[in-house]
Design a protein around this motif. Structure first.
Motif, PDB file in Angstrom:
ATOM      1  N   ASN A  76     -57.084 -25.859  14.947  1.00  0.00           N
ATOM      2  CA  ASN A  76     -57.247 -26.312  13.570  1.00  0.00           C
ATOM      3  C   ASN A  76     -56.587 -27.662  13.336  1.00  0.00           C
ATOM      4  O   ASN A  76     -57.135 -28.521  12.624  1.00  0.00           O
ATOM      5  N   THR A  77     -55.416 -27.854  13.935  1.00  0.00           N
ATOM      6  CA  THR A  77     -54.740 -29.145  13.787  1.00  0.00           C
ATOM      7  C   THR A  77     -55.544 -30.248  14.459  1.00  0.00           C
ATOM      8  O   THR A  77     -55.721 -31.338  13.900  1.00  0.00           O
ATOM      9  N   LEU A  78     -56.038 -29.994  15.663  1.00  0.00           N
ATOM     10  CA  LEU A  78     -56.850 -30.996  16.355  1.00  0.00           C
ATOM     11  C   LEU A  78     -58.064 -31.371  15.517  1.00  0.00           C
ATOM     12  O   LEU A  78     -58.356 -32.556  15.315  1.00  0.00           O
ATOM     13  N   ILE A  79     -58.778 -30.391  15.008  1.00  0.00           N
ATOM     14  CA  ILE A  79     -59.988 -30.643  14.225  1.00  0.00           C
ATOM     15  C   ILE A  79     -59.655 -31.454  12.973  1.00  0.00           C
ATOM     16  O   ILE A  79     -60.418 -32.338  12.557  1.00  0.00           O
ATOM     17  N   SER A  80     -58.493 -31.187  12.386  1.00  0.00           N
ATOM     18  CA  SER A  80     -58.110 -31.887  11.154  1.00  0.00           C
ATOM     19  C   SER A  80     -57.861 -33.369  11.377  1.00  0.00           C
ATOM     20  O   SER A  80     -57.875 -34.148  10.412  1.00  0.00           O
ATOM     21  N   THR A  81     -57.643 -33.780  12.624  1.00  0.00           N
ATOM     22  CA  THR A  81     -57.377 -35.191  12.901  1.00  0.00           C
ATOM     23  C   THR A  81     -58.639 -35.986  13.196  1.00  0.00           C
ATOM     24  O   THR A  81     -58.561 -37.196  13.413  1.00  0.00           O
ATOM     25  N   GLN A  82     -59.789 -35.317  13.220  1.00  0.00           N
ATOM     26  CA  GLN A  82     -61.038 -36.024  13.522  1.00  0.00           C
ATOM     27  C   GLN A  82     -61.397 -36.959  12.372  1.00  0.00           C
ATOM     28  O   GLN A  82     -61.350 -36.580  11.199  1.00  0.00           O
ATOM     29  N   LEU A  83     -61.760 -38.185  12.709  1.00  0.00           N
ATOM     30  CA  LEU A  83     -62.130 -39.164  11.701  1.00  0.00           C
ATOM     31  C   LEU A  83     -63.566 -38.922  11.234  1.00  0.00           C
ATOM     32  O   LEU A  83     -64.354 -38.255  11.924  1.00  0.00           O
TER      33      LEU A  83
END
Length: 620
Positions: free
Chosen positions: A123-130
């Motif tokens: 979830n954290t990784l996905i939240s950083t997607q531009l």
């Protein structure tokens, strides 16, 4: 000592059982890609309903979960995405590698702590997607340089694995955004970048994204992802490109491809084989088979790995000490993945045999079962340099170990097949001869690799007729399988086929001899031998021997024997095998050398060596 080890197994199984109450989303382990391979598969890495290993491999699998995956530095793995730019050029690869390892492990164990950790990190990784789909660790002025595409490759591998086992749609959506951005950025059209110029090692780092892009196509059916893979294959022959397929078809030598960088080249070959399975383009398979033949015949260590200073070297250069930087952990895992693809396509056991060799030796040797630390390079001679600081291999080796429950059992041409004779509890669904679906339970009881005796209980809800296959290991002698006194024989393909009307409860008795083989040191180590027992290469370990034991040279390797020396292992030693190498005609017991599997050696930090010196015979 035995009680402590059994207690660890029981505790692990209780954890699995107690965590069986899972949500509807977590039951998504049966998700399948929407595009089937056009080339029929002989075998695929599958996710049976249950596959709990309870023997030697099960313990090492548990060690990987408890001592490595659950102890990863979450903050460090995600920091490069949360605070761009990352601290080093390839910091972005690690979270994807973790997610793939965790997804494969959670699909088997349903460990609740791993699930919580995996969810947090995904979830954290996905939240950083531009908004445009970018999911790297670089600033805009440095996009698509150095290791940026490489990191996106591992984003895709990790997120697709997470989606496969959880059904989390956000992970698939993020993957599609990455794929869309790559398709928009790279290509042959005006204004697009040349992917060969977007990565290191003659472009092979960037082009290895062919692996998950082929997967993305099968999961989505979006043809532009397939077209992107075809573009990558064309790009190999761009000016300054690695010419991977062309070179392997012409020269048939991996050391002649680009700069010989093993990890990146094998990563491309894994993707090339996936593309072959989609398209059936024969040259993709021929080139890959040429690479396999070249590596096995000229560039493979006895422990089932390759590479020297991360590269393929000239013919038969196999230096094995710490200075050689042999057997990069990433190479070992990718070599296994490469063989898994070849085995999946062909069903030829020569590819599976290499998987087994790597698994029982180099792969497990690269992770300390006590600390969970990993050695970047794992020498056959010297101290294994285990470290817990973040490296590519610290993230890669757990990926390989996470494959274990998908390698001991599977379906060969849709037939249930026992591939390894480790103790395990397996539940799967099969189809009987009348096409009726049936739940199947297999309980394998054995003490392998200590001995070659095993029983396989076959349980069904009702009588049914179907074929069960048993792999006959290439190294085994006198392999027999019996049911109610009836013996079944090996066929020409290396399997025993048991085609019968099965009762509700059946028992197969399996027995085989585990031979001891002497391996010569060859041109790299003349005057040395290695001792191999079954699939395991054995090793001297200084912590289990007298100070001068290694210097006691063997006078006649052909006449040595192994004596069980398990009593020499301490209570906190991980592993249950130790053997005294008894040297005939010795006037003193001082000439006994204690050996353990190479996978277990060096776990206390002691010096270890696979290659044992031999006393030269005097000329008469």
């Amino acid at each position: 000592m035995k009680f402590l080890r059994n207690f660890r197994i029981i505790l692990f199984l209780l954890t699995v059982v107690c965590s069986k109450k899972i949500t509807a989303q977590e039951r998504a382990t049966s998700l399948k890609p929407i595009i089937d391979y056009s080339v029929a598969s002989s075998w695929n890495m599958q996710f049976p309903k249950e596959n709990s290993l309870t023997g030697y491999l099960g313990l090492r699998y548990l060690d990987n979960l408890k001592n490595r995956l659950l102890k990863v530095d979450e903050e460090a793995l995600l920091d490069g995405f949360l605070h761009r730019p990352g601290k080093h050029p390839w910091i972005g690869e690690h979270v994807g590698k973790y997610l793939e390892s965790a997804a494969n492990t959670w699909a088997i164990t349903k460990d609740p702590d791993l699930k919580k950790q995996m969810d947090r990190m995904a979830n954290t990784l996905i939240s950083t997607q531009l908004p445009d789909g970018y999911l790297g660790t670089y600033l805009p002025e440095n996009y698509w340089t150095s290791w940026d595409v490489w990191s996106h490759k591992y984003d895709l591998l990790g997120l697709l694995a997470y989606y496969r086992v959880t059904g989390n749609q956000a992970a698939l959506n993020a993957s599609k955004k990455v794929g869309d951005l790559l398709c928009l950025t790279f290509g042959d059209n005006p204004g697009q970048r040349d992917i060969i110029k977007a990565g290191t090692h003659v472009g092979m780092a960037a082009t290895s994204v062919i692996d998950p892009m082929a997967d993305l196509y099968t999961w989505t059916g979006d043809k532009k992802y397939l077209d992107f893979c075809l573009y990558i294959v064309r790009s190999y022959n761009h000016p300054g490109g690695p010419a991977i397929i062309k070179t392997l078809l012409k020269d048939k030598r991996v050391d002649k491809v680009a700069n010989g960088k093993a990890y990146e080249m094998l990563s491309n070959l894994v993707g090339i084989l996936k593309l072959y399975r989609i398209t059936g383009e024969e040259n993709l398979l021929v080139a890959s088979k040429n690479a396999f033949d070249d590596i096995v015949s000229k560039r493979l260590y006895v422990s089932g790995t390759t590479s020297d200073h991360e590269r393929f070297k000239d013919d038969f250069i196999l230096q094995a000490d710490t200075a050689a930087h042999m057997g990069e952990g990433c190479v070992t895992v990718t070599w296994m993945q490469f063989n898994m693809q070849l085995f999946g396509i062909t069903g030829d056991l020569k590819y599976y045999n290499e998987i087994e060799k790597s698994l029982y030796n180099q792969l497990l040797a690269a992770e300390n079962p006590v600390s969970g630390c990993v050695s970047y390079f794992t020498p056959l001679m010297g101290v294994k340099p285990y470290r817990c600081n973040i490296t590519c291999c610290l993230s890669s080796v757990p990926r390989g170990i996470a494959y274990i429950p998908y390698l001991n059992y599977g379906k060969i041409k849709k037939k249930p097949t026992i591939l390894l004779y480790e103790s395990a509890n397996i539940k799967d669904t099969i189809f009987a001869k009348n096409n009726a679906a049936l739940p199947l339970e297999l309980k394998v009881n054995s003490q392998f690799p200590q001995n070659g005796l095993a029983t396989i209980e076959v349980k069904l809800p009702r009588e049914a007729k179907f074929e069960l296959l048993l792999r006959v290991p290439y190294w085994a002698k006198s392999f027999t399988a019996k049911i109610n006194g009836k013996s079944y024989m090996e066929n020409e393909n290396g399997f025993i086929k048991i085609d019968r009307l099965w009762n509700v409860h059946n028992k197969i008795n399996v027995s085989f001899d585990i031979p001891v083989i002497i391996l010569q040191g060859g041109q790299n180590y003349p005057g040395y031998v290695a001792i191999k027992r079954g699939p395991q290469v054995l090793s001297f370990d200084a912590s289990l021997n007298k100070s001068d034991a290694y210097d006691k040279k063997i006078s006649d390797p052909a006449s040595v024997s192994l004596l069980n020396a398990r009593q020499k292992l301490s209570d906190n030693w991980v592993g249950m095998q130790a053997y005294d190498l008894s040297i005939p005609k010795s006037k003193s017991n001082n000439k006994e050398i204690t050996l353990v599997p190479f996978a277990d050696a060096g776990q206390t930090g002691a010096n270890a060596s696979v290659w044992i010196p031999v006393k030269a015979h005097e000329k008469k």
